[in-house]
Design a protein around this motif. Sequence first.
Motif, PDB file in Angstrom:
ATOM      1  N   ALA A  70       4.225  41.428 -57.018  1.00  0.00           N
ATOM      2  CA  ALA A  70       3.472  40.746 -58.072  1.00  0.00           C
ATOM      3  C   ALA A  70       3.861  41.205 -59.468  1.00  0.00           C
ATOM      4  CB  ALA A  70       1.977  40.986 -57.867  1.00  0.00           C
ATOM      5  N   ALA A 108       5.889  32.576 -64.194  1.00  0.00           N
ATOM      6  CA  ALA A 108       4.529  32.158 -63.837  1.00  0.00           C
ATOM      7  C   ALA A 108       4.481  31.324 -62.560  1.00  0.00           C
ATOM      8  CB  ALA A 108       3.890  31.394 -64.990  1.00  0.00           C
ATOM      9  N   HIS A 123       3.331  44.939 -53.813  1.00  0.00           N
ATOM     10  CA  HIS A 123       2.550  43.713 -53.947  1.00  0.00           C
ATOM     11  C   HIS A 123       3.383  42.480 -54.289  1.00  0.00           C
ATOM     12  CE1 HIS A 123      -1.029  46.047 -53.452  1.00  0.00           C
ATOM     13  NE2 HIS A 123      -0.705  46.828 -54.467  1.00  0.00           N
ATOM     14  N   GLN A 144       9.068  40.877 -59.215  1.00  0.00           N
ATOM     15  CA  GLN A 144       9.121  39.549 -59.829  1.00  0.00           C
ATOM     16  C   GLN A 144       9.784  39.600 -61.208  1.00  0.00           C
ATOM     17  OE1 GLN A 144       8.515  36.792 -58.329  1.00  0.00           O
ATOM     18  NE2 GLN A 144       7.242  37.352 -56.587  1.00  0.00           N
ATOM     19  N   GLU A 153       6.213  31.745 -59.840  1.00  0.00           N
ATOM     20  CA  GLU A 153       6.566  32.514 -58.643  1.00  0.00           C
ATOM     21  C   GLU A 153       5.307  32.905 -57.874  1.00  0.00           C
ATOM     22  OE1 GLU A 153       9.689  32.891 -57.650  1.00  0.00           O
ATOM     23  OE2 GLU A 153      10.334  31.822 -59.445  1.00  0.00           O
ATOM     24  N   ARG A 154       5.458  33.188 -56.600  1.00  0.00           N
ATOM     25  CA  ARG A 154       4.344  33.610 -55.750  1.00  0.00           C
ATOM     26  C   ARG A 154       4.766  34.818 -54.924  1.00  0.00           C
ATOM     27  NH1 ARG A 154       1.857  31.691 -58.924  1.00  0.00           N
ATOM     28  NH2 ARG A 154       1.109  29.591 -59.065  1.00  0.00           N
ATOM     29  N   ALA A 207      -2.300  38.352 -53.895  1.00  0.00           N
ATOM     30  CA  ALA A 207      -2.651  36.933 -53.876  1.00  0.00           C
ATOM     31  C   ALA A 207      -1.966  36.176 -55.013  1.00  0.00           C
ATOM     32  CB  ALA A 207      -4.162  36.764 -53.977  1.00  0.00           C
ATOM     33  N   GLU A 208      -1.674  36.886 -56.112  1.00  0.00           N
ATOM     34  CA  GLU A 208      -1.062  36.232 -57.274  1.00  0.00           C
ATOM     35  C   GLU A 208      -0.276  37.252 -58.081  1.00  0.00           C
ATOM     36  OE1 GLU A 208      -4.901  36.522 -60.257  1.00  0.00           O
ATOM     37  OE2 GLU A 208      -4.623  34.713 -59.075  1.00  0.00           O
ATOM     38  N   LEU A 209       0.519  36.754 -59.024  1.00  0.00           N
ATOM     39  CA  LEU A 209       1.301  37.641 -59.874  1.00  0.00           C
ATOM     40  C   LEU A 209       0.410  38.407 -60.839  1.00  0.00           C
ATOM     41  CD1 LEU A 209       4.474  35.618 -60.935  1.00  0.00           C
ATOM     42  CD2 LEU A 209       4.123  37.082 -58.953  1.00  0.00           C
ATOM     43  N   ASN A 210       0.895  39.559 -61.250  1.00  0.00           N
ATOM     44  CA  ASN A 210       0.218  40.372 -62.251  1.00  0.00           C
ATOM     45  C   ASN A 210       0.307  39.627 -63.589  1.00  0.00           C
ATOM     46  OD1 ASN A 210      -0.237  42.218 -64.352  1.00  0.00           O
ATOM     47  ND2 ASN A 210       0.541  43.937 -63.167  1.00  0.00           N
ATOM     48  N   PRO A 211      -0.833  39.253 -64.187  1.00  0.00           N
ATOM     49  CA  PRO A 211      -0.793  38.497 -65.443  1.00  0.00           C
ATOM     50  C   PRO A 211      -0.058  39.233 -66.565  1.00  0.00           C
ATOM     51  CG  PRO A 211      -3.027  38.573 -64.545  1.00  0.00           C
ATOM     52  CD  PRO A 211      -2.189  39.481 -63.709  1.00  0.00           C
ATOM     53  N   LYS A 238       5.469  37.068 -51.841  1.00  0.00           N
ATOM     54  CA  LYS A 238       5.884  36.713 -50.482  1.00  0.00           C
ATOM     55  C   LYS A 238       5.930  37.964 -49.612  1.00  0.00           C
ATOM     56  CE  LYS A 238       9.373  34.939 -52.760  1.00  0.00           C
ATOM     57  NZ  LYS A 238       8.702  34.973 -54.011  1.00  0.00           N
TER      58      LYS A 238
END
Length: 137
Positions: free
Chosen positions: A15, A62, A13, A19, A64-65, A44-48, A67
């Motif tokens: 994510a 935070a 992912h 990352q 980063e996205r 769709a987004e990083l793992n919080p 890809k």
Amino acid sequence: MAHTPSVLFVCVHNAGRSQMAAGFLRAMAGDRIEVRTAGSEPAAELNPAAVEAMAEIGIDIAGERPKPLTDDAVGLSDVVVTMGCDEVCPYFPGISYRDWVLADPAGQPIEVVRGIRDHLQILIGNLIAELVPVPAR
């Protein structure tokens, strides 16, 4: 001018693990190593929880996205580190491939993500020592 090694971190992912690894490599190696990340099925987004675990030790990922994994990203890298993406990573001769077996932080509590983070820090330290060794005095 010396060659700057390039590392691509790949997970499903893009994510969490990849990352966090990239965050460590940027923080620990600075501009001595070029860093990329990608995912075989980017989220769709990083793992919080990954963002939180890294922030706890002063590394901000935070912005980063996730890809998508591309042949170009692989082909431009000296080292490709996979983390649970199985055989989806394209293979190019002459590139060094590593497979780091790490739990997926997706859906895990912060305590588990911290353990993954701490394991990554050790792996990244070893990778830096291999790619840009400190000259003997």
